[in-house]
Design an enzyme around this catalytic site. Structure first.
Site, PDB file in Angstrom:
ATOM      1  N   GLU A 161       0.831  -1.202   0.000  1.00 16.24           N
ATOM      2  CA  GLU A 161       0.000   0.000   0.000  1.00 16.24           C
ATOM      3  C   GLU A 161       0.870   1.258   0.000  1.00 16.24           C
ATOM      4  O   GLU A 161       1.755   1.411   0.856  1.00 16.24           O
ATOM      5  CB  GLU A 161      -0.877   0.046   1.256  1.00 16.24           C
ATOM      6  CG  GLU A 161      -1.958  -1.010   1.327  1.00 16.24           C
ATOM      7  CD  GLU A 161      -2.752  -0.920   2.621  1.00 16.24           C
ATOM      8  OE1 GLU A 161      -3.938  -1.292   2.622  1.00 16.24           O
ATOM      9  OE2 GLU A 161      -2.193  -0.482   3.651  1.00 16.24           O
ATOM     10  N   CYS A 162       0.618   2.147  -0.935  1.00 11.15           N
ATOM     11  CA  CYS A 162       1.178   3.507  -0.948  1.00 11.15           C
ATOM     12  C   CYS A 162       2.709   3.506  -0.821  1.00 11.15           C
ATOM     13  O   CYS A 162       3.410   3.297  -1.794  1.00 11.15           O
ATOM     14  CB  CYS A 162       0.522   4.351   0.140  1.00 11.15           C
ATOM     15  SG  CYS A 162       0.663   6.133  -0.156  1.00 11.15           S
ATOM     16  N   GLY A 163       3.250   3.743   0.369  1.00  9.45           N
ATOM     17  CA  GLY A 163       4.696   3.697   0.538  1.00  9.45           C
ATOM     18  C   GLY A 163       5.261   2.347   0.142  1.00  9.45           C
ATOM     19  O   GLY A 163       6.371   2.260  -0.393  1.00  9.45           O
ATOM     20  N   THR A 176      -0.832  -0.851  -4.610  1.00  5.54           N
ATOM     21  CA  THR A 176      -1.918   0.122  -4.682  1.00  5.54           C
ATOM     22  C   THR A 176      -1.612   1.359  -3.851  1.00  5.54           C
ATOM     23  O   THR A 176      -0.883   1.289  -2.848  1.00  5.54           O
ATOM     24  CB  THR A 176      -3.233  -0.509  -4.197  1.00  5.54           C
ATOM     25  OG1 THR A 176      -4.273   0.473  -4.220  1.00  5.54           O
ATOM     26  CG2 THR A 176      -3.104  -1.056  -2.784  1.00  5.54           C
TER      27      THR A 176
END
Length: 475
Positions: free
Chosen positions: A340-342, A441
């Site tokens: 996720e993200c990072g 994502t």
């Protein structure tokens, strides 16, 4: 179903940077130091404020958000984690009535009403006097079903300033002023982007908590605040039948202890505790991994990389090429990875920060750029519309996103499986980047509102272990 007594208070403000976290942390530590059992909660999708509340209370903090999590699950989570506590402190987010839309859906006010929670308003009074009463009165009249039980005025200039504001608010609104905190000489909790920095990145974090607790001791009527919390209405206690359900998959897999690793350090710290607990509840053994200290990926059946601030610690992160190579090799062998993200950034080829390129793991053929403003911020919703290892087509994913990075448009074609219906996503209203058994994502999910996630992680981990065992037998 019955009703139970849970002393509770909602700390709200008129907007961001109003002092909600400072006051909430101070209250948690103050009451804890007095020998009371406390519990902390954070309204909304948030990792950083929750981390500060966790430091203050020295226990896990739960997020309560009616967009991400069904209302019955919110009530159950609150009761489960607030039972046997002398006081529960819920920190609101943004302004009291700020929500999803013009009606204030999913706002702090709506959560307070759902939980029957009295509200204490933290009001920054820098360079105003009588106008402060107009602000409080407006909040009182905005929603007469909301119980605004007290006001803490913040950033006072002096005694005369306090006297005028206290008298005006109490005379005009009838709401008691239960605290008056002066303007402090320095920034106690430093900010970055649109919020605070994480306490793990701030060496004076514990000192900041002590300063906040002292401010509460010196400037807030804690006895009155505690009485407000104790006067909270009874809250309905009920259970959902799904609490008792365990899938046959879960029972069979408990015998062999599937091992799922997750990055857990000062760079990657954005995990809702329920996400990790939902895996543990399925019999998973959780393995902590440091993205900068561990050189080799441990023996695991799947990997979960949450969010964080890789861009703010890029030199430290990229100095550990060994782990990046180890993970890349495991991915090529089929290791399931949910990022996720990072975590998504970690899987990319590179990230450009202030004109300088930093090489990353190279697992996904994408390059990242950093912007000076948020590229995605707020609630999001996506639907699965393409084959992928984790979720079936038609699955709806309610989530949130907050990122200053974006994917360079010159990146080659990548397979995606999510159509973003609300929010920004990764590429042209698409998200869910797929490569082998990797799912990357920008969207953050909460396991209480997206229960398919934990089962999907377990399924993929089990498949990988079976395939790995089969491969070893053939050698």
């Amino acid at each position: 179903m019955g009703f139970i007594k849970l002393p509770r208070i909602m700390i709200a403000g008129l907007g961001g940077d109003s002092g909600k976290t400072f006051v909430s942390c101070g209250l948690l530590r103050y009451f804890m130091d007095k020998g009371l059992e406390v519990s902390g909660f954070k309204k909304g999708p948030d990792y950083i404020d929750s981390a500060w509340l966790k430091l203050a209370s020295k226990k896990e903090v739960r997020n309560l958000d009616t967009y991400l999590i069904p209302k019955n699950e919110i009530i159950k989570s609150f009761i489960k984690n607030g039972t046997a506590c002398d006081i529960s402190i819920i920190e609101g987010n943004r302004g009291l009535f700020d929500g999803y839309d013009s009606k204030g859906s999913h706002s702090t006010a709506e959560l307070a009403k759902l939980l029957g929670c009295p509200v204490v308003l933290v009001l920054t009074v820098k360079k105003i006097t009588r106008t402060s009463a107009a602000l409080v009165l407006g909040c009182k009249l905005m929603d007469k079903d909301l119980n605004i039980a007290g006001v803490i005025i913040n950033q006072l200039a002096g005694k005369r300033h306090e006297s005028i504001i206290r008298e005006t608010i109490e005379d005009i609104t009838g709401i008691p002023v239960i605290g008056a905190i002066p303007k402090l000489n320095s920034e106690v909790m430093p900010s970055r982007h649109l919020g605070l920095i994480t306490p793990d990145e701030y060496e004076l974090a514990e000192n900041a908590i002590k300063i906040s607790a002292k401010a509460i001791n010196d400037y807030v009527d804690t006895e009155k605040l505690l009485n407000i919390a104790k006067d909270s209405s009874l809250i309905q206690d009920y259970k959902n039948e799904s609490d008792e359900k365990n899938s046959s998959l879960t029972i069979s897999q408990r015998k062999n202890k599937i091992r799922i690793g997750y990055f857990c350090d000062r760079i990657f710290s954005f995990y809702y505790p329920e996400n990790l607990e939902s895996l543990a509840d399925l019999g998973v053994e959780l393995i902590k991994i440091s993205s900068y200290n561990d050189k080799i990926l441990p023996e695991i059946d799947a990997l979960y990389i949450g969010g964080g601030f890789p861009e703010s610690n890029i030199e430290l992160l990229t100095s550990n090429k060994e782990l990046m190579m180890s993970l890349k090799s495991a991915v090529e062998s089929g290791l399931p990875v949910y990022a996720e993200c990072g975590g998504l950034i970690y899987l990319g080829e590179s990230i450009n920060i202030d004109g300088k390129n930093h090489q990353l793991s190279g697992i996904l053929p994408i390059k990242f750029m950093m912007s000076k403003k948020p590229m995605g911020h707020g609630y999001s919703e996506a639907i699965v519309d393409n084959d992928n290892p984790f979720f079936s087509n038609g699955t709806v994913m309610r989530s949130h996103e907050f990122h200053y990075s974006f994917i360079d448009e010159s990146a080659p074609y990548v397979k995606t499986c999510l159509k973003v219906q609300r929010g920004v996503g990764a590429i042209d209203k698409r998200d869910g980047i797929i490569y082998k058994n990797v799912f990357g994502t920008y969207l953050h999910i909460h396991a209480l509102g997206f229960r398919q996630w934990a089962e999907a992680m377990l399924n993929q981990a089990n498949k990988y272990r079976v395939e790995l065992c089969r491969h070893k037998k053939m050698q």
